[in-house]
Design a protein around this motif. Sequence first.
Motif, PDB file in Angstrom:
ATOM      1  N   THR A   1       0.836  -1.208   0.000  1.00  0.00           N
ATOM      2  CA  THR A   1       0.000   0.000   0.000  1.00  0.00           C
ATOM      3  C   THR A   1       0.864   1.249   0.000  1.00  0.00           C
ATOM      4  O   THR A   1       0.596   2.214  -0.741  1.00  0.00           O
ATOM      5  CB  THR A   1      -0.925   0.004   1.225  1.00  0.00           C
ATOM      6  OG1 THR A   1      -1.759  -1.164   1.189  1.00  0.00           O
ATOM      7  CG2 THR A   1      -1.791   1.248   1.256  1.00  0.00           C
ATOM      8  N   ALA A   2       1.919   1.242   0.807  1.00  0.00           N
ATOM      9  CA  ALA A   2       2.809   2.399   0.871  1.00  0.00           C
ATOM     10  C   ALA A   2       3.467   2.663  -0.475  1.00  0.00           C
ATOM     11  O   ALA A   2       3.524   3.803  -0.942  1.00  0.00           O
ATOM     12  CB  ALA A   2       3.870   2.182   1.949  1.00  0.00           C
ATOM     13  N   VAL A   3       3.971   1.620  -1.129  1.00  0.00           N
ATOM     14  CA  VAL A   3       4.627   1.788  -2.431  1.00  0.00           C
ATOM     15  C   VAL A   3       3.637   2.317  -3.465  1.00  0.00           C
ATOM     16  O   VAL A   3       3.951   3.227  -4.252  1.00  0.00           O
ATOM     17  CB  VAL A   3       5.236   0.458  -2.900  1.00  0.00           C
ATOM     18  CG1 VAL A   3       5.710   0.557  -4.349  1.00  0.00           C
ATOM     19  CG2 VAL A   3       6.414   0.068  -2.003  1.00  0.00           C
ATOM     20  N   ALA A   4       2.416   1.777  -3.470  1.00  0.00           N
ATOM     21  CA  ALA A   4       1.406   2.216  -4.434  1.00  0.00           C
ATOM     22  C   ALA A   4       1.030   3.683  -4.210  1.00  0.00           C
ATOM     23  O   ALA A   4       0.916   4.457  -5.168  1.00  0.00           O
ATOM     24  CB  ALA A   4       0.170   1.326  -4.340  1.00  0.00           C
ATOM     25  N   LEU A   5       0.859   4.067  -2.954  1.00  0.00           N
ATOM     26  CA  LEU A   5       0.460   5.442  -2.662  1.00  0.00           C
ATOM     27  C   LEU A   5       1.597   6.427  -2.926  1.00  0.00           C
ATOM     28  O   LEU A   5       1.365   7.542  -3.420  1.00  0.00           O
ATOM     29  CB  LEU A   5      -0.019   5.556  -1.213  1.00  0.00           C
ATOM     30  CG  LEU A   5      -1.268   4.739  -0.857  1.00  0.00           C
ATOM     31  CD1 LEU A   5      -1.702   5.028   0.569  1.00  0.00           C
ATOM     32  CD2 LEU A   5      -2.418   5.011  -1.826  1.00  0.00           C
ATOM     33  N   ILE A   6       2.828   6.023  -2.604  1.00  0.00           N
ATOM     34  CA  ILE A   6       3.981   6.877  -2.908  1.00  0.00           C
ATOM     35  C   ILE A   6       4.098   7.088  -4.413  1.00  0.00           C
ATOM     36  O   ILE A   6       4.362   8.205  -4.886  1.00  0.00           O
ATOM     37  CB  ILE A   6       5.284   6.262  -2.348  1.00  0.00           C
ATOM     38  CG1 ILE A   6       5.286   6.343  -0.817  1.00  0.00           C
ATOM     39  CG2 ILE A   6       6.513   6.978  -2.912  1.00  0.00           C
ATOM     40  CD1 ILE A   6       6.412   5.558  -0.171  1.00  0.00           C
ATOM     41  N   SER A   7       3.880   6.027  -5.182  1.00  0.00           N
ATOM     42  CA  SER A   7       3.950   6.125  -6.646  1.00  0.00           C
ATOM     43  C   SER A   7       2.932   7.132  -7.156  1.00  0.00           C
ATOM     44  O   SER A   7       3.257   8.012  -7.976  1.00  0.00           O
ATOM     45  CB  SER A   7       3.697   4.748  -7.277  1.00  0.00           C
ATOM     46  OG  SER A   7       4.662   3.809  -6.874  1.00  0.00           O
ATOM     47  N   GLY A   8       1.688   7.015  -6.681  1.00  0.00           N
ATOM     48  CA  GLY A   8       0.648   7.935  -7.124  1.00  0.00           C
ATOM     49  C   GLY A   8       0.945   9.371  -6.735  1.00  0.00           C
ATOM     50  O   GLY A   8       0.702  10.304  -7.511  1.00  0.00           O
ATOM     51  N   PHE A   9       1.488   9.556  -5.548  1.00  0.00           N
ATOM     52  CA  PHE A   9       1.807  10.908  -5.081  1.00  0.00           C
ATOM     53  C   PHE A   9       2.903  11.536  -5.936  1.00  0.00           C
ATOM     54  O   PHE A   9       2.795  12.698  -6.359  1.00  0.00           O
ATOM     55  CB  PHE A   9       2.244  10.864  -3.618  1.00  0.00           C
ATOM     56  CG  PHE A   9       2.466  12.217  -3.013  1.00  0.00           C
ATOM     57  CD1 PHE A   9       1.409  12.947  -2.493  1.00  0.00           C
ATOM     58  CD2 PHE A   9       3.740  12.779  -2.958  1.00  0.00           C
ATOM     59  CE1 PHE A   9       1.603  14.214  -1.940  1.00  0.00           C
ATOM     60  CE2 PHE A   9       3.952  14.033  -2.410  1.00  0.00           C
ATOM     61  CZ  PHE A   9       2.873  14.749  -1.896  1.00  0.00           C
ATOM     62  N   MET A  10       3.971  10.790  -6.210  1.00  0.00           N
ATOM     63  CA  MET A  10       5.085  11.336  -6.985  1.00  0.00           C
ATOM     64  C   MET A  10       4.647  11.745  -8.383  1.00  0.00           C
ATOM     65  O   MET A  10       4.995  12.823  -8.878  1.00  0.00           O
ATOM     66  CB  MET A  10       6.215  10.299  -7.071  1.00  0.00           C
ATOM     67  CG  MET A  10       6.924  10.040  -5.756  1.00  0.00           C
ATOM     68  SD  MET A  10       8.090   8.654  -5.876  1.00  0.00           S
ATOM     69  CE  MET A  10       9.330   9.328  -6.973  1.00  0.00           C
ATOM     70  N   VAL A  11       3.878  10.877  -9.037  1.00  0.00           N
ATOM     71  CA  VAL A  11       3.451  11.157 -10.402  1.00  0.00           C
ATOM     72  C   VAL A  11       2.578  12.403 -10.455  1.00  0.00           C
ATOM     73  O   VAL A  11       2.756  13.282 -11.312  1.00  0.00           O
ATOM     74  CB  VAL A  11       2.697   9.938 -10.980  1.00  0.00           C
ATOM     75  CG1 VAL A  11       2.014  10.301 -12.292  1.00  0.00           C
ATOM     76  CG2 VAL A  11       3.655   8.776 -11.192  1.00  0.00           C
ATOM     77  N   ASN A  12       1.614  12.502  -9.537  1.00  0.00           N
ATOM     78  CA  ASN A  12       0.708  13.647  -9.544  1.00  0.00           C
ATOM     79  C   ASN A  12       1.410  14.922  -9.105  1.00  0.00           C
ATOM     80  O   ASN A  12       1.105  16.014  -9.606  1.00  0.00           O
ATOM     81  CB  ASN A  12      -0.495  13.362  -8.638  1.00  0.00           C
ATOM     82  CG  ASN A  12      -1.507  12.454  -9.296  1.00  0.00           C
ATOM     83  OD1 ASN A  12      -2.303  12.884 -10.129  1.00  0.00           O
ATOM     84  ND2 ASN A  12      -1.471  11.178  -8.944  1.00  0.00           N
ATOM     85  N   LEU A  13       2.346  14.805  -8.178  1.00  0.00           N
ATOM     86  CA  LEU A  13       3.070  15.988  -7.715  1.00  0.00           C
ATOM     87  C   LEU A  13       3.830  16.643  -8.861  1.00  0.00           C
ATOM     88  O   LEU A  13       3.846  17.871  -8.995  1.00  0.00           O
ATOM     89  CB  LEU A  13       4.036  15.598  -6.592  1.00  0.00           C
ATOM     90  CG  LEU A  13       4.748  16.752  -5.885  1.00  0.00           C
ATOM     91  CD1 LEU A  13       3.751  17.575  -5.083  1.00  0.00           C
ATOM     92  CD2 LEU A  13       5.847  16.214  -4.972  1.00  0.00           C
ATOM     93  N   ASP A  14       4.437  15.814  -9.716  1.00  0.00           N
ATOM     94  CA  ASP A  14       5.229  16.382 -10.811  1.00  0.00           C
ATOM     95  C   ASP A  14       4.375  17.001 -11.904  1.00  0.00           C
ATOM     96  O   ASP A  14       4.895  17.694 -12.778  1.00  0.00           O
ATOM     97  CB  ASP A  14       6.157  15.307 -11.389  1.00  0.00           C
ATOM     98  CG  ASP A  14       7.497  15.275 -10.680  1.00  0.00           C
ATOM     99  OD1 ASP A  14       8.515  15.543 -11.313  1.00  0.00           O
ATOM    100  OD2 ASP A  14       7.506  15.019  -9.465  1.00  0.00           O
TER     101      ASP A  14
END
Length: 463
Positions: A17-30
């Motif tokens: 869950t942490a890896v999936a949420l971190i991935s989504g956050f990084m992509v949207n942040l950029d």
Amino acid sequence: MSAVSAGVDRGARRATTAVALISGFMVNLDLWVVNVAITAIGGSLSGSSLAGLSWVINGYAIALAALLIVSGRAADRYGARRVVQAGMVVFTLASVLCALSPNLAALVAFRVVQGVGAAMLTTASLSLLLGVTPVEGRAHAVRNWAAVGALAAATGPTLGGLLVALDWRWIFLINLPIGVAAFLLGALRVPRTAGRPDAPHPDLLGALLLSATVAALVAVVIEAPADGFTPTVLVSAAVLVVAGVGFVVRSRVHANPLIAPAMLRLRGFPLVNVAMLVFAAAFGIMLLANSLWMQDVWHFSAVQTGLAMAPGPLMVPLTTAVLRRYGRGVRPIVFVVFGGILFALGMAWAVVARTPEPAYLTAVLPQLVATGVGVGLTMGNLLAAGSALVPHEHTGASSGVLNTSRQVGSSVGVAVIVTALAATGQSVRGFDIGWVVAVACALLVAVIAALLARRDEPAGVSG
């Protein structure tokens, strides 16, 4: 409960869950921080024009758009964990290279690579998350994954402004420790996911043709009004025609095309995609225009601009939460009608109320609140409306097509505001033109949604 989720212990599920949420956050942040940094990047890289700088945004968005569906199919075939780990490596390394870019051309090239990694992370991270989540908890997991994207949108402008105050290169370098930590967590604690060797091969040629079509379209929109029919514009127009026709032909003859023609024959689905593309164009205009206005006209610092822009994206998760609580029983497309109208009113206020002298509370804040609520009413409900128009087994593919339309529309919107500013010498009139186009786009979305809302409740149509 799936076979994967049944055999996963609580610690591994939390790590996944942490890896999936971190991935989504990084992509949207950029997708958000770069808009605030455009002015600083242009001041740092000599010889940068606004048209050239727009490719820092669009290079990422076009690569992301073209490869979303490909990445989803790659996750099916090779396993979500493998695609997420590979995407994290590509995204993180490209972020470092963006930070080290010596000139604009290098930065644009590395942003394209970063977009490739972002596409891999976007679709595969959700697949990875659902693979370790029991069936009864999947709706909650999807909401959390989407909420992280909204959180990135809400914090992106402010975080971007703070990082730019140090140096614009930090908006990319910040991904290095996060990406390394997520990769190591994935390697050590995320369970392996089995791929399906019988799943369709990703259509890489179709993705390349789509990328070339969108890039050529954006180039023509940016260059033709300012420079006329130069050799560069003529070549771009030729690429647009050849790649566009090639993509259509490829979609008709390939066994598993990027966008199945049958899906575009589903009743109402093409209109929803048009609405998504047009609304995303209005959104792209609004986002870049606000950043440029506050920094170039009002001379706000990057930090001030980031803080000033924050209320807009903050309205999106708040609106979504209100709809989740009080909007049950209402068809999603109905909310899109009101979202389009509210967004149009916000952009119209920008035309009427803006003055060369700073007037944030009266000129900008009302626009940010109105457009933010408009986005909250529109984006997610267009996705829901599109998914409701296709058979259940094709909802994943329909989501990919709609998200592709969203990224393409955003790129076109950025091209429109850049063209308007370039044609008017970056004057107030150029901003007005961009904002009026955004008003027209949002009203068109409201009209399309009203037409769809008048139809009967959709039934599944086989393709």
